[in-house]
Scaffold this motif. Sequence first.
Motif, PDB file in Angstrom:
ATOM      1  N   GLY A   1       9.324   1.445   4.526  1.00  0.00           N
ATOM      2  CA  GLY A   1       8.635   0.599   3.620  1.00  0.00           C
ATOM      3  C   GLY A   1       7.314   0.883   3.536  1.00  0.00           C
ATOM      4  N   TYR A   2       6.388   0.106   3.130  1.00  0.00           N
ATOM      5  CA  TYR A   2       5.152   0.360   2.784  1.00  0.00           C
ATOM      6  C   TYR A   2       4.081  -0.910   3.676  1.00  0.00           C
ATOM      7  CZ  TYR A   2       6.254   3.581  -0.978  1.00  0.00           C
ATOM      8  OH  TYR A   2       6.996   4.405  -1.685  1.00  0.00           O
ATOM      9  N   GLU A   3       3.060  -0.266   3.977  1.00  0.00           N
ATOM     10  CA  GLU A   3       2.201  -1.523   4.578  1.00  0.00           C
ATOM     11  C   GLU A   3       2.073  -2.766   3.650  1.00  0.00           C
ATOM     12  OE1 GLU A   3      -0.854   0.043   7.482  1.00  0.00           O
ATOM     13  OE2 GLU A   3      -2.086  -1.500   6.367  1.00  0.00           O
ATOM     14  N   GLY A   4       2.223  -3.831   3.959  1.00  0.00           N
ATOM     15  CA  GLY A   4       2.366  -5.013   3.135  1.00  0.00           C
ATOM     16  C   GLY A   4       3.568  -5.773   2.964  1.00  0.00           C
TER      17      GLY A   4
ATOM     18  N   ASP B   1       0.774  -1.165  -0.181  1.00  0.00           N
ATOM     19  CA  ASP B   1      -0.088   0.163  -0.135  1.00  0.00           C
ATOM     20  C   ASP B   1       0.886   1.104   0.035  1.00  0.00           C
ATOM     21  OD1 ASP B   1      -1.839   1.966   0.461  1.00  0.00           O
ATOM     22  OD2 ASP B   1      -2.959   0.994   1.997  1.00  0.00           O
ATOM     23  N   ARG B   2       0.918   1.873  -1.026  1.00  0.00           N
ATOM     24  CA  ARG B   2       2.126   2.987  -1.402  1.00  0.00           C
ATOM     25  C   ARG B   2       1.534   4.231  -0.415  1.00  0.00           C
ATOM     26  NH1 ARG B   2       6.279   1.393  -5.268  1.00  0.00           N
ATOM     27  NH2 ARG B   2       5.263  -0.603  -5.967  1.00  0.00           N
ATOM     28  N   ALA B   3       0.224   4.086  -0.269  1.00  0.00           N
ATOM     29  CA  ALA B   3      -0.319   5.397   0.630  1.00  0.00           C
ATOM     30  C   ALA B   3       0.146   5.308   2.090  1.00  0.00           C
ATOM     31  CB  ALA B   3      -1.948   5.191   0.485  1.00  0.00           C
ATOM     32  N   ARG B   4       0.686   4.103   2.516  1.00  0.00           N
ATOM     33  CA  ARG B   4       0.964   3.872   3.968  1.00  0.00           C
ATOM     34  C   ARG B   4       2.452   3.449   3.977  1.00  0.00           C
ATOM     35  NH1 ARG B   4      -3.916   2.620   7.172  1.00  0.00           N
ATOM     36  NH2 ARG B   4      -5.734   2.888   5.728  1.00  0.00           N
TER      37      ARG B   4
ATOM     38  N   TYR C   1       5.868  -3.276  10.773  1.00  0.00           N
ATOM     39  CA  TYR C   1       4.980  -2.243  11.402  1.00  0.00           C
ATOM     40  C   TYR C   1       5.681  -1.125  11.811  1.00  0.00           C
ATOM     41  CZ  TYR C   1       6.574  -4.806  15.354  1.00  0.00           C
ATOM     42  OH  TYR C   1       7.426  -5.363  16.286  1.00  0.00           O
ATOM     43  N   GLU C   2       4.950  -0.065  12.189  1.00  0.00           N
ATOM     44  CA  GLU C   2       5.644   1.401  12.623  1.00  0.00           C
ATOM     45  C   GLU C   2       6.550   1.140  13.767  1.00  0.00           C
ATOM     46  OE1 GLU C   2       5.444   3.992  10.673  1.00  0.00           O
ATOM     47  OE2 GLU C   2       6.840   5.168  11.764  1.00  0.00           O
ATOM     48  N   GLY C   3       7.746   1.152  13.828  1.00  0.00           N
ATOM     49  CA  GLY C   3       8.361   0.990  15.007  1.00  0.00           C
ATOM     50  C   GLY C   3       9.313  -0.198  15.161  1.00  0.00           C
TER      51      GLY C   3
ATOM     52  N   ARG D   1       4.941  -8.986  -6.027  1.00  0.00           N
ATOM     53  CA  ARG D   1       3.969  -8.922  -4.936  1.00  0.00           C
ATOM     54  C   ARG D   1       4.413  -7.918  -3.970  1.00  0.00           C
ATOM     55  NH1 ARG D   1       3.306 -13.509  -0.218  1.00  0.00           N
ATOM     56  NH2 ARG D   1       1.772 -12.003   1.121  1.00  0.00           N
ATOM     57  N   TYR D   2       5.708  -7.395  -4.434  1.00  0.00           N
ATOM     58  CA  TYR D   2       6.255  -6.337  -3.587  1.00  0.00           C
ATOM     59  C   TYR D   2       6.574  -5.080  -4.104  1.00  0.00           C
ATOM     60  CZ  TYR D   2       6.004  -9.916   0.262  1.00  0.00           C
ATOM     61  OH  TYR D   2       5.618 -10.818   0.839  1.00  0.00           O
ATOM     62  N   GLY D   3       6.751  -5.147  -5.437  1.00  0.00           N
ATOM     63  CA  GLY D   3       7.370  -3.866  -6.160  1.00  0.00           C
ATOM     64  C   GLY D   3       8.795  -3.687  -5.854  1.00  0.00           C
TER      65      GLY D   3
END
Lengths: 953, 90
Positions: free
Chosen positions: A29-32, A13-16, A92-94, A310-312
């Motif tokens: 990184g991105y979520e996912g 998710d490039r937005a996150r 995940y964040e952190g 899958r992960y770009g």
Amino acid sequence: MSGYRVTGAGRVDRARTVAFTFDGQTYQGYEGDTLASALLASGVTLFGRSFKYHRPRGVMAAGVEDANALVSVTRGPGRFTPNLRATAVEIYEGLEASSQNRWPSLKTDMLAVNDRLGMFFPAGFYNKTFMWPRSFWEKLYEPTIRKMAGLGNSPTEIDPDHYTAAYVHCDLLVVGAGRAGLEAALAEAGSDKRVILIDEQNELGGWALSDPDQAQWLAQSVATLTAAANVRILTRCTAFGFYHDNFVGAVERLTDHLAQPGSGAREKLWRIRAGEVVLAQGAIERPLVFEGNDTPGVMLASAARTWLYRYGVAIGRRPALMASHDSGWQDAFAMAAGGVTISAIVDVRDTVDDALLRQAADLGIAVHLGSSVIGVSGRHKVTGVEIAANSGTGRKRIACDALMMAGGWTPTLHLWSHSKGTIAWDESLGAYVPDKANENVRCAGACSGQMDLGTGVVVPALPTPKDASRIKAFVDFQNDVTAKDIGLAVREGFKSIEHVKRYTTNGMATDQGKTSNINGLQLAATALGRPVVDVGLTTFRPPYTPQTFGALAGHAKDALFQATRKTGIDGWAQDNGAVFEPVSQWRRAWYFPQDGEDMHAAVNRECRAVRESVGIFDASTLGKIEVVGPDAAEFLNRMYTNPWKMLEPGRCRYGLLLREDGFITDDGVAGRISPNRFHVTTTTGGAARVLAMMEDYLQTEWPDLDVWLTSTTEQWSVIALQGPRARDVLSALDTDIDLSPEAFPHMSVRLGQICGVPVRLFRVSFTGELGFEINVPAEYGPAVWKQIVAAGQPYGITPYGTETMHVLRAEKGYIIVGQDTDGTVTPMDAGLNWAIGKKKKDFVGKRSLARPDIVAPGRKHLVGLLTEDPSLVLEEGAQIVADPAQPVPMTMLGHVTSSYWSEALGRSIAFALVAGGQERMDETLHIPMPGAVHKAQVSGMVFFDPEGARINV
Amino acid sequence: MLLIHCPYCDEKRPEIEFAYGGEAHIARPLDPSALSDEEWETYLFIRSNARGRHHERWRHIHGCGRFFNAVRDTVTDKFETTYKAGEERR
């Protein structure tokens, strides 16, 4: 392209954006993303150091099969998890992750010197090098090896997380949610079957997640299954083991992927009983074996494709491919279609399908057939490869920044093999496939060998013109096993694959050889000159991937590890300062210290109180069995050594129970309540065993006897009132039972009421004093106890615990079965001949008392021991010898079974099992203990009041 | 975990409800004192230790409490049948 991230590709998710750290450095990184994909996207190629040689390692595979990129994740005190696969850690964040097995840092690892000392670490090196001197092993060799070679550190603090578990039943369990698994579940979606679909990843799809062409089908399928009320979907859930009768164990990871894990359970253990199981575990691509195949940036072709689609993430700007199988070409073409320049395709085969060659030509990719990679340049990252024709000629360098390898596919048979399904060798696949099922289970998709990935050849190791004894071509990446190690094992005489495995440790790492077993097998078979099927395959064992101890333990820890049984009077004991000890599952009051007394002072005071006035003891834990029926006396007569038929109602008898082999297994007093009813007591620890033994004989040997057995241990509170003032105390209470010695002699039982509640009042003694055991229904126990304590105040009534009980009984020579006996002691050995009904024709164990070994001289007898130094208390368990001057090892005559300070006698006393003990009366024996050898004289076992005058009052 | 059919409850139940009871169809001699040492040894200690079909006793200890007999294959660990105590050997 930013870093190695490819615009527009992948499911992340490039937005996150998600920020995390690896070895203290912050990345995004991105979520996912997994930790592996996010680091690769940032240009990180170096993930860890190898087990033995400390070689730099990157990621080799994109799934749980990856053998290289093991990391530790910490989430605060006690929440430290080592040896996680970077490819299976969701960011995940952190998130705080770190590399392992390196010092002082990943880039500069001092122990990388091991790589150059490789000649000293061949297969089995620890068996050869560190054998002498033997004493060095424990103190020097093992700790040093453990420090140098290893995985992550063990956690040092207690895990504060909690773990839950559930049983679940279903008609169909599908393991693996790739295309085949999804189709198996879809076939039953909306039916009346209970379906469970399990997948270890964060979303359903398996390989379809790496194939955009399947994205639409995948989305529809997931929607259908999610909507189906009869399908339970478990993601992040690993089916780790397949057990009897379609019983599958699975662990669901609930919080490890969350930035805020909350207070819920971290993991859940599912115990699944399934009507039918479909295994759709897929297949794992095999690495190729060549020098430098472990260099960071060398990876499976399918993994490279997964990272892109899958992960770009592109694994490089211009990777090359080394293949022995068509599937690698397809992966390279897919990469090219995604905008990644493929610098070259090298294939060990002389010819490949024309269609592949045409497509390569169309894409402008240079192709080298009949050739192999023979070396990789770059230490922390691939900078190029050297190739040569299989004949060894035409060596040349190819510039590339990553290398994909495609060695064919291995169906994932782990759970199939756990279920004891047989396997068969498939020559075209170069792998084992499922054969005959042993349970109601079938394989679907790639794990059944059904693959549409083209053809390939099986090459144990790629041809090379280099000296094979001087190169490291890895087979098992996690355990640092090379092709030459396997050759060495075979040369040294290991012919079975199970032995080769153990000698080289191939396939024995935490990845259980997912990428190495078949390559190792091929190498061993080649070296042995035998067909692969003759060499066999090592056994797959659970777990499929490593699982936490927490998940397996679940709630069974701390106070819930084992039930603590408490009597009704336990609360009073706690309120009155008792120190407790565990006795089988019970917690029992051990002693009642007053005013800072230590145990010995408390026990001495409690002993004096019982001998001089009166003590009160909670005996509720005694096992109790109600034996009822017209044949109750006949039954007991057959079970116990003693005669029971003539025992009158209202009288009690000590009963001794043997096993059929003649050895003592339990004892206790039984009272005849009425002609057809006995109240039988057992030892505290023996209650369940004795009842089971009685049931066995009653049901299977003597079903004609009309007898009922009921456990009543927890139905009665038992209050032992012991001491010369016991009758005075009891008389002060409200009871309808005549307590006079004439009406109520020793070893009798009366029914009536006490303090307004029904009572079975026993006049028995385990102290040698006048004694009563007051049995009241359990719920009245605490109230009656308190009334007795109140009534006993004028006599200084003293609560005592198990320690005092032990001392008092030992002074009287009463044994404790299980302490003074150990399953090899007969009634004669224990001096209990008097308890055998001489006129009885038979009882359990009687015939064995005439066995040759049991009537032979020299058996160990239970005797008393009196130390020469009366203040010395021997250690229980201490060995006994006749002559302390004899050379070591000495002839041991036996051991001390019970040993105490006797306050009544003002000296120590002990029991011991001593060879020929009954013929050694008054003989002096020696007991070596730490610091000194002590002398003691063999004696009888009754140390106090041998006439029994104090009981019969 | 095995599923075991209790012939009294007439249900397949998980193994943890049961206790193993050793080899089946070994009757306690009616008059042990009449036996020679060798005969008594055989009764006490000598078991078939079968590889394959094995007649054995189980007790549904956390269920109905009854002893019953079973035929289990010691190689495959599969139950062939279970039957009530006292019934003919199968």
